[in-house]
Structure formats: structure tokens, C-alpha cells
Design a protein around this motif. Sequence first.
Motif, PDB file in Angstrom:
ATOM      1  N   CYS A 126      -0.584   1.304   4.154  1.00  0.00           N
ATOM      2  CA  CYS A 126      -0.496   1.562   2.719  1.00  0.00           C
ATOM      3  C   CYS A 126      -1.151   2.898   2.379  1.00  0.00           C
ATOM      4  O   CYS A 126      -0.594   3.703   1.636  1.00  0.00           O
ATOM      5  CB  CYS A 126      -1.158   0.426   1.944  1.00  0.00           C
ATOM      6  N   VAL A 136       0.687   6.013   0.576  1.00  0.00           N
ATOM      7  CA  VAL A 136       0.202   6.562  -0.694  1.00  0.00           C
ATOM      8  C   VAL A 136      -0.151   8.037  -0.526  1.00  0.00           C
ATOM      9  O   VAL A 136       0.147   8.860  -1.382  1.00  0.00           O
ATOM     10  CB  VAL A 136      -1.009   5.750  -1.208  1.00  0.00           C
ATOM     11  N   LEU A 188       2.122   9.719  -3.308  1.00  0.00           N
ATOM     12  CA  LEU A 188       1.561   9.691  -4.657  1.00  0.00           C
ATOM     13  C   LEU A 188       1.671  11.042  -5.371  1.00  0.00           C
ATOM     14  O   LEU A 188       2.034  11.105  -6.541  1.00  0.00           O
ATOM     15  CB  LEU A 188       0.096   9.233  -4.600  1.00  0.00           C
ATOM     16  N   PHE A 232       0.873   6.416 -10.719  1.00  0.00           N
ATOM     17  CA  PHE A 232       0.202   5.385  -9.920  1.00  0.00           C
ATOM     18  C   PHE A 232       0.982   4.068 -10.011  1.00  0.00           C
ATOM     19  O   PHE A 232       1.305   3.432  -9.007  1.00  0.00           O
ATOM     20  CB  PHE A 232      -1.226   5.149 -10.450  1.00  0.00           C
ATOM     21  N   ASP A 249       3.214   2.081  -7.028  1.00  0.00           N
ATOM     22  CA  ASP A 249       2.862   0.744  -6.575  1.00  0.00           C
ATOM     23  C   ASP A 249       4.042  -0.200  -6.768  1.00  0.00           C
ATOM     24  O   ASP A 249       4.330  -1.048  -5.925  1.00  0.00           O
ATOM     25  CB  ASP A 249       1.641   0.238  -7.339  1.00  0.00           C
ATOM     26  N   THR A 254      -8.490   4.484  -8.655  1.00  0.00           N
ATOM     27  CA  THR A 254      -8.122   3.081  -8.469  1.00  0.00           C
ATOM     28  C   THR A 254      -8.909   2.595  -7.279  1.00  0.00           C
ATOM     29  O   THR A 254      -8.673   3.060  -6.166  1.00  0.00           O
ATOM     30  CB  THR A 254      -6.606   2.973  -8.193  1.00  0.00           C
ATOM     31  N   PHE A 306      -3.595  -0.165  -4.422  1.00  0.00           N
ATOM     32  CA  PHE A 306      -2.159  -0.109  -4.127  1.00  0.00           C
ATOM     33  C   PHE A 306      -1.838  -1.183  -3.096  1.00  0.00           C
ATOM     34  O   PHE A 306      -2.710  -1.604  -2.321  1.00  0.00           O
ATOM     35  CB  PHE A 306      -1.802   1.258  -3.521  1.00  0.00           C
ATOM     36  N   ALA A 343      -2.679  -1.475  -9.641  1.00  0.00           N
ATOM     37  CA  ALA A 343      -2.921  -0.116  -9.127  1.00  0.00           C
ATOM     38  C   ALA A 343      -3.167   0.856 -10.269  1.00  0.00           C
ATOM     39  O   ALA A 343      -3.318   2.047 -10.055  1.00  0.00           O
ATOM     40  CB  ALA A 343      -1.735   0.353  -8.290  1.00  0.00           C
TER      41      ALA A 343
END
Lengths: 458, 882
Positions: free
Chosen positions: A74, A78, A82, A161, A165, A210, A274, A318
Motif C-alpha cells: 500500500c 500511495v 498520490l 487523498f 483511497d 493521515t 490508506f 484516509a
Amino acid sequence: FYLTPPQVNSILKANEYSFKVPEFDGKNVSSVLGFDSNQLPANAPIEDRRSAATCLQTRGMLLGVFDGHAGCACAQAVSERLFYYIAVSLLPHETLLEIENAVESGRALLPILQWHKHPNDYFSKEASKLYFNSLRTYWQELIDLNSGETTDVKEALINAFKRLDNDISLEAQVGDPNSFLNYLVLRVAFSGATACVAHVDGVDLHIANTGDSRAVLGVQEEDGSWSAVNLSYDHNAQNEHEVERVKMEHPKSEEKSLVKQDRLLGLLMPFRAFGDVKFKWSIELQKRVVESGPDQLNDNEYTKFIPPNYHTPPYLTAEPEVIHHKLRPQDKFLVLATDGLWETMHRQDVARIVGEYLTGVHHQQPIAVGGYKVTLGQMHGLLTERRARISSVFEDQNAATHLIRHAVGNNEFGTVDHERLSKMLSLPEELARMYRDDITIIVVQFNSHVIGACQNEE
Amino acid sequence: AAGMFLRLLSDVRWRAANPKWRRMTCSWRSTSSTAEPYPVSLPAQAQVVICGGGIMGTSVAYHLSKMGWKDIVLLEQGRLAAGTTRFCAGIVSTARHVSIELKMADYSNKLYQQLEQETGVKTGYMKTGSISLAQTQDRLISLKRIASSLNVMGIPCEIITPKQVAQLHPLINMHDLVGAMYVPEDALVSSANVSLALATAASRNGVQIHERTSVSHVSVQKGRVTAVETDRGQIQCQYFVNCAGQWAYELGHSGEEPVNIPLHACEHFYLLTHPLKEPLASNLPTIVDPDGRIYIRNWQGGILSGGFEKNPKPLFTEGRNQLEIHNLQEDWDHFEPLLSALLRRMPDLEALQIMQLVNCPESFTPDMRCIMGESPTVRGYFVLAGMNSAGISYGGGAGKYLAEWMVNGYPSENVWPLDLKRFGALQSSRTFLRHRVMEVMPLMCDLKVPRWDFQTGRQLRTSPLYDRLDAQGARWMEKHGFERVKYFVPPGKDLLDLDQSKTFYKPDWFDIVGSEVKCCKEAVCVIDMSSFTKFEISSTGDEALESLQYLFSNDLDVPVGHVVHTGMLNEKGGYENDCSIARLSKRSFFMISPTDQQVHCWAWLKNRLPDDSNLTMEDVTWKYTALNLIGPRAVDVLSELSYAPITPEHFPSLFCKEMSVGYANGIRVMSITHTGEPGFMLYIPIEYALHVYNEVMNMGQKYGIRNAGYYALRSLRIEKFFAFWGQDLDAFTTPMECGREFQVKLEKGMQFVGQEALLEQKQNGVYKRFTMFILEDHDTDMDLWPWWGEPIFRNGRYVGKTTSSAYSYTLERHVCLGFVQHFDEKTGEELVVTTDFINQGEYEIDIAGQRFQAKAKLYPFSSLFTHRRRKDEEELSGYQRE
């Protein structure tokens, strides 16, 4: 078993990366001088990730640290995706249209981001097509929405964000015909990652956080001393507001089971993250996906396990908390780091160590030979000793490396102890995680002249 | 204390020989033996005034007086040889990369060797030899390249093993070495004494030397030097020579008419020690350890060792500051890396006692080459300065070339790489110089790999398309301050790898440039060539045509709309410039020449065009953006954008038309590409640049258009045997020598500059011939790549050097261009080079000591190129006509 100083250095420096923003890049004067980043693994492989990029179609620079748990999938996803979501959220309508038209007609795409990557920071080639399609769907929706308003950075960060997610969750539910990809999207969704991202544009600094990584601003007071200002709140059990929020979102009947042993549902340390669909999906959905998923997933006890007292999902979000800060000339640097650093060091110490490192306060009186009888060997010894005295400042060309050296090697007096450093770094893989966590640090240095000039203009 | 000590260093011996040295007199004549109690007043006039009594000033005075000029005054603000010259380490080394620098050093060495005998002044000349060490294979390659150059110049030199190094020098730790280069004839001198010896000889020849006399500024009238103002009065003069070393910049800017001399000082440190227990022999070779950034020579039984650190300390950015001068202190912490390198190289020196760490400023230039020649703006104003810490090695040769230049109007060798006119006002910002010399000084020791670019002082001059091209992956190089594209990195390529193209072997952009070349051959490419120098010359009557007909060798009296390739030749027929001139109207001409000609060509024409208000010349370089559309489909793109017929009938080769492209009107389109490929140059008023570029790119899409850079252009022009001025052509090359007789109109009904020389060559033949070489047994992937300056061997004998090279993607071979000479086997005398001589030899090219077989060609491979849609033979016709 003992590591020599060069061995220690080669371990500490293996992942270091520095980027110096060109004084004038031909477009605008940047309030960022540059940044140093570094990582020290405790897990094998490391579960932290970092990213840094310059926005090419809008102004500003993006920097972020990502702390993965239950694997690195993950955090990796991200870290790759992101910033694209953020950049797209910030783009004006016309640019989105231009990009969409280019894709439509197969023309070359305007570059959106210029990445500043360490050679070890990789992008997964296999998933790029899938990721791209999800991103494209996002900007198509933004085009259709065309609010006509100028983009607010805070809103853009929150949207990006949440959208990413959401996409992670959707991709795992839909699956992929390619079995490798199918397994990948599931691993991404079932593992988790926190994110702490900074967007710097002129004097406007936004921190979107986050989870329990942290952003700390280094401020130089008038007397030259250093102080630390928090620019993010940890999302964990120590944060009363966060506990309050979680409790508000669920029925009173669950109040006792929501937070146990300082963990969400007694399991998860960060209260926002996330991925981690085990804390987001309904039980039915989890079962369906796991059962129809590949064998590897079915054989995995962790994925099959449903958290206790799981009644009213989702328990996890998230959505970031965004803090806006107007940079002032006394704001000299920003430290973004995963909890691996903050567990071992107080933010005041961090600010002091980085501040002193960056300003090089350790100036010494110059030496002169004068009429003394000195041999080359003696002089060499003297010079090396002088250098050693300020060694930890001099031998690190990277502020992040310098911080890690202190974080891992500090003794009770707050100075780096080589023996301790050597021991900590030579721990066998299986033990390392007991003594320290993965550490990832980005130190962003600001250009006070530019910030001062911007302030005067306003 | 530092001052006292250094005076001892050089003066003691000197004082014994010249007892007048310490007197307060301001005039200095070694011929007279009686003391002069009063300062001698300055003369009211002189032919030449030289400012600066260091190695450069005294060498110029020495050579001028030897060549017969007697009416010379040399002024020194302090005392002779008291500046950088006194502090200098005194190493005479011929191991140089640039061939003109190598020649200067070789001459200096020979001059210094006999100077003591000539003048009676002890110079401390000692032939010790020098050893340059290599810690890496790349360094060894670099040394081997120098060794090849030295050998063909007759300077003894060999590549030796680490073991041999240890035999030559007892103190050396050789364990980290891979090899070394030994030059046995390199020498050591006492630099101050060399300078004093030169001054003595000059003085005997009648040169007046005045110490403690400062020049405040130079007076100029009508663009000529008229007088020099000093703190002791004025001297009227015809020539002024600025040899003021690190003060040359300031002096150049002190007058009303500024003379830009781009140099900047940096602190330079070296160490002196007491003698070893067993004093070092005075003939022990000098050690240069570039990977350790240091040099080590024997000095009075001990050592002298200095170096070029990575983090230099520039000084005097804001000009001369007396405080700063006196405060130049030893900085041991700064010297620490060099001291460590020294002790690593010679561990036994640990016990040696330190005498002093000397801090001596040296001046550096923006491109690491020294500065000589006449100012482009003030006639009679000559400069010799900016030695990049090699003043002693260059001093003799540089002084000789400058003296020749002043006396004969030109030096005896091609000194363009050192010519002041390679710079303009744009390189004289102090900020630029400060940043650039901080990069240049460490480069003294860095590996000189092919195609490296300076990183500092960039983005000064740019095309309006800069950002657009940059966003599309352009990688940039700089020429005369102008950013030019090398190649475009395709999206998706990893950028990190590409920054590491520093290699002597196949570079990582090989395939990228290959695909750009392919696109030029098969479709169409756009290259932004805005950096080219552009002048417009026009007149109310026929003055422009008449003057240009005289100054250029080809016939410019062509119909309006024609473009003429022509040389701008000197009296000897050599190329001062190579240009394309379009006749825009009966009375106006548009002239395009290489980027670095901006200052030189302007000065050359300004000095020769009649002073006539009806005749105007304007530098319009900045007014036009130039796009080169190369490739068979260029014609399609252009005709669609202009709605004008562009068939060969309407638009033959070498033609120029103003037309509209897209919405923009008044674009000058010329059917030339500077490569021999079909296509067009578009000269676009800058405000239309973005528009035209966008139109071209959009319209070009269906023809497969893409951006390309100079590396592709270079490959194309070299495989077509196109010579470029500054690389292949220089003031010592005539059109006859490079197969360009067709660009000369010997009978154009009037005289032109260089005509006589060319007629003579036509009758008697040429002594060198521009030739194209195709490497035969060269493995592009595995072997070292040629660059330029590689020796050419014919039947095993040296016949010349290459001037440029490139990989030809069409021939799939390397192509080198270079000049072949014919030396008599017995006497070494230069003989006429005939076509038979070229064709009947077996050739080899020496790349870093390894020889590769090569096929010599006098004509390009035009028949091999297919896909030719237009008759572009005209651009090539000259070669075929021969």
C-alpha cells in the motif's frame, strides 16, 4: 561483531538523496532551496516509502513520507500515485482538457510531475496502465464537474487523498484479469499506509496528514536558538480529538470496543490510513473478495481474519487533516518523518540538531603554523582531529542522514556514540524491528530571502 | 611574516646579480652599472606600453624587442615579478590537452632552457621530468591521449607502469595506481628569476622598465589607443598591452571605452617544507596526481606541494581590496584534503617539517583557456592574461605569439582557442565569473571527457522556445552563453542514467541521437539554431555590395534571393569566418555565421568596412529565432503551412524568400540546412517564434516530425564531410585546402582579400588537405571513441590530426575529419599534398595510443544516401565538380 566508521557510514548513506532546487529554474524563484532525504530500514524489506516531485503544470513542490503496515504494497502504491492525484486536483480546467485531448488523440502528454527519486525508489511498471486509467477517470470526472472556481489547495489535497483511497478499494473489488495484477491490487488494499505530505508554493505551505507520521517546522528565534512547531496532528490514541472523532462516528454501544490498548479495535495503531480494507469494507464484501481472490489470499490468515467487534464499518478513513501555514523568514526548514524518528527523538531536539547542522555553527578558530616546528604528520593529525570533533556534522552531506545518525546513535548525553551506533546497525534482521522502527526523513530547506521578498510584496 | 619569507625565496640570488634591485629608483636598466640616485622620469611617448611586470609582461617585452621593436615601455605597479609570478610553483609542464597550449608550453620550455646562457641571470632551470599519475582507467585513457599528442610533436613521453613510477621516485606509494605518463623533458624553474631574466634581455634590447608605476587608465580616441595615464604622468602610445594578471579585468574596465577581459581570481594554496633528513635530489621528477588533486615538486631538499581543491575560494569579486590582499591567510582546514592526498601519495613525508602554507591568488577564465589578442572594440589594445595557474608553462610561448600578432598582424599559429574575441560583454558579469571560476578551478584536476558542459553560468541567452523544448525533454549545452539542445530524451527514459554520459566510450545517448538522425533522413526534424550569429549589412547605394565583394571570397553579385556560401578570408587566404550570405535586395545582405563569431566577425568587418554613413551593419542575432527543418518531408510541412509552391522549380537549393508561415508573415526561409540534407532554415522574428514552432509541429505530425538537437546535426554534417568553422576551419586553412574552391570566385572582376594567396595555392598546390576518414576495424560498442585531435598516420608515418569526429548512423561507422600533410621522409620538410598522395596511403587513426585502420576520402558518400526527394546537389556540387 563491530562495524568500523566507514561501514557505519555506508549503511547510513545507502539511501540518502539530496536535491538542490536550481536558484532560478527559468520559471519562477522557488522558496525551497532543496531537500535531503534518507531511510533506514528495520523491517526487511522496508515498509516506509518517500516521494518528492515538482509540479510542472502548476507551481509548487510536493514532498511526502509514507509508513506502510502489514506489508509495503500500500505504501508503495500511495508513494507512486498520490502526487499525481494531488497534481491533477490542482490543475485548472483548461489544462485538464488539454491533457485529455492529448490522450484521446494519442499525442505526447504534458509532463505533470518531475520526480526527484533515489535510484532505489522504484515505480511498478506492471501496474502503470491500471493506475493511469484510474487517474484518467478521475480527471475526466473533474472535467465534467468543472466548478469554474479556482482550485483551493486544501480542498485539492483532501479530494486527492480520498479519491486515491477510493480507487485502491475499487480496484481490489473489481480485480484484474491479469493474475499478477489481481494479486497486487488486493495486497495494496489489504495492507495499509499513513501519509504525511507537504505542498510548498511560495510562502504557502500546506501539510496534509493521515496517520501518525509528523511534520515539524524548524524556526530560528531572534537569539539564534531553534524551536519546533508542529504542523500536523498524529492520528492515534494519544490524540484526544481523534479518539473523540472515532467515537462520534459509531454507536455508543461500541464505545468500549472501539479503542483498546491504544489501538483501533485493539489492532491498529494509526487511526487514519490508506488501504486497510479490513477496517473499511463490510464483512460480506471482505468474504466475497477473499473467497474469489487468488489462493495466496485465501491461505493468508491475516486477510481472512475479521477484526473483533466489527459492527458498523468503515472504522478507518484516509481523509487527511490539512494545515495551512504562511512561511516567514524565520522558518528555516521542515522535517517530514515517519513515527520511527519521533519515537526516539523529541521534536525540539530534532529542530536543534537539524538547525545547527544546516547553519554549521561548529566554526572553529583557524590554525596558523607561525614559528612552531610542526611536521606534516602532526598537522595532518591535528586537522583530522578537528574534523572528527565536528565529524558528525562534516561527514554527513545530508541533513536526514545526520538526523538518523543521532536518532540511532545518541547516548544519554545527547551525543552520537559510535559503539551504540555500530550495535544498533549490526542487529540481525529479525531483531532489528524490536529495537527500532523503519525511519524515513525528508528535510526541506527554505530560502529565507525569497520568503522575505514574497512577504514584502503581499 | 609571509611577505618577508617569500621575498627570500626568489630575491636573494637575484639581488647578488643585480645590486640595484633594492634601490628606490623607479627605472631599471641592467645595462648601466652606475647607480642612479633619482627616479628616471617616464618618457612622453612610446610605441608600446606594457602594463604588468610579471612573466607575461616581461615575455611580451622580450619577444617584441627581439623582433625589432625597440620603443617599448614596461610599467609595473610594484616590483618586477612580484605578483602571482613570484608565488608560482615554477613547474614547466607540457602535458596539456589543447594543442595550442601544448605548443606554447613546449616553446616556453625550450626558451627557459637557454635563458640563463643568453642573459647571465640564474633561472634555476632544472630538467627534472614530470610524472602524471592515474588512479583509474579513465584517467589513464586521458593521459594516453595526451601522450599521443606529445609524441607526434616530438616531445619524448611514455606511458609507464606503477613499478616504473616507484623506480623514478623513491617516495611514491604506488599501490593505488594503474599507470602513469612520464615526460622526461619537463622542467622546474624559479619563476621570478625567469621573469627577471626576460626583463634583463628586453632591457638590453632597449625596453625601458619602470617599477612602482601604476596605470590608471588607457585613453582611446576614435577606437584606437592613444595614451596611457599613470600615477607618474601620461605616455602617448600606439599600442597598449594589458598583462596585469588578476587585475586585468579591472584595468580593462577603468577607461571610458571598456575592454572586457573575463577572468576572476581564486585563492590557491601550496605547502613548503624544510629539507628531508636526506635532502631530495634537485632533479627528482615532479609528480602530478590529478585524482588526488595535487602536484608535488622537489624544493630546496624538501617539497613544494599544492593542488586544486573541489571547493575553491574565489576572491576580489568586487575588485581590488587592499585589506583583502594583506589578509590572504593560510587556511589549513581548507588544505586538509590536499594534505591527506599528499600523505597518501608519499607516506614517508609524515616526519617532514612544515615551513609554510602559501596562499597565492591565481586568475581563472570561463573556459579554462588563457586570454590573448587584440580588443574587439579598441584597436591597439592587446591583452595577455588569465593563465589558469599555468603562467610559467605558457609564458614564453604566449609572449611570442602575442608579439608576432602585434608586429606581423597575426601570430604564427592558430590561437583562436585563446583569442580574447571568443568572449564578449556577456561573459564579463562578476557574478557569472565568480560562479564559473568556482567550477573551472576544480576542473584543472577533473577528468576531461568528451562533450562535457559547464554547469554554472547557464541559461544566460536562450531562444524563446527554451521552455517548450525543455518541457519536451531537451538536454542542453552552451555555446557563447547560448543554450542549445544536444538531444531530446524521449518520455519514459530514466533521466538519472542520461546525466552520466561522461565516458570515453559509447555514450548512453547513442540510440536517442540515432533515432533523431533517422528521422532527419526519413521524415523531418526541427532543430532550434537560434544561436547562430546574424548580421544585416545594407547601404543606400552599391557600397554594401562593393565592400562585401572585397571582403568575401565568393561572388556576392548574385540575383536577389540567392544564398551564397563563402569564406571571409585573411590575406593568407585563411578562413577568418565561414558564412552563408543571402542577398535580400540589391543593397542589403543577411549574413549567418557560427555562434562564437559574434564578436570576432563584428570586429573584423568593423575594422575593414569603409567609414561611410551610407553603409550600415547591424547585429540582428537577437531579433531572429532560427528553426532548421531537416529531412525529405520538410518541403511538405512548409508548403502546407505557407500555401506557396515550394517545388525545386519555385524554390531551388540555396535560395531565400520571405514568406508567411501560419499566421506569421515575413519569415525568411532559406533552402539550406548546414548538413547537406534537404530542408529549410526559417529565420523568424522572435515574437512569431512560438507561433511558427507550434504550427510546424502540429502540421508536421502527419509527416512524423520530431525535435532534434545538435548531436544529430553534427553526425549528419560530418558524414556529409561538411567542415565547420572553429572546429575544422581556422585562420590557417584556405578554401583550397578543404576542397572548397567552388566557394571561391577567383575571377570576379575585382580584387578580394586573400585572392593572391589563393591564386598561388591554385598554381603551386596545397600543403595540407582536409580529408574524411572512415574507421574500419573500430568497434563502436567496445572501443574508445574518437573525439578530435587524434593523430593520423599514413603508411605508419604521422601526417596530421583530426579536427572533428562523429558516428555516422548511415554508414554505421565512425567518421573523422582532419588534415593530412606531407612531410619529406628525410628532411621533414613540408611537401605539396596531391590527390594521389591522399588516395595512395594506408591510414590509421591513433585513439589514446591504439591505432585503428581508416579509409581516406576526399568526397562524401553522396551516392549512398537514398530517399532524396530534392536535388540538393548544389549544396554539394563543389565536391563533385572537382
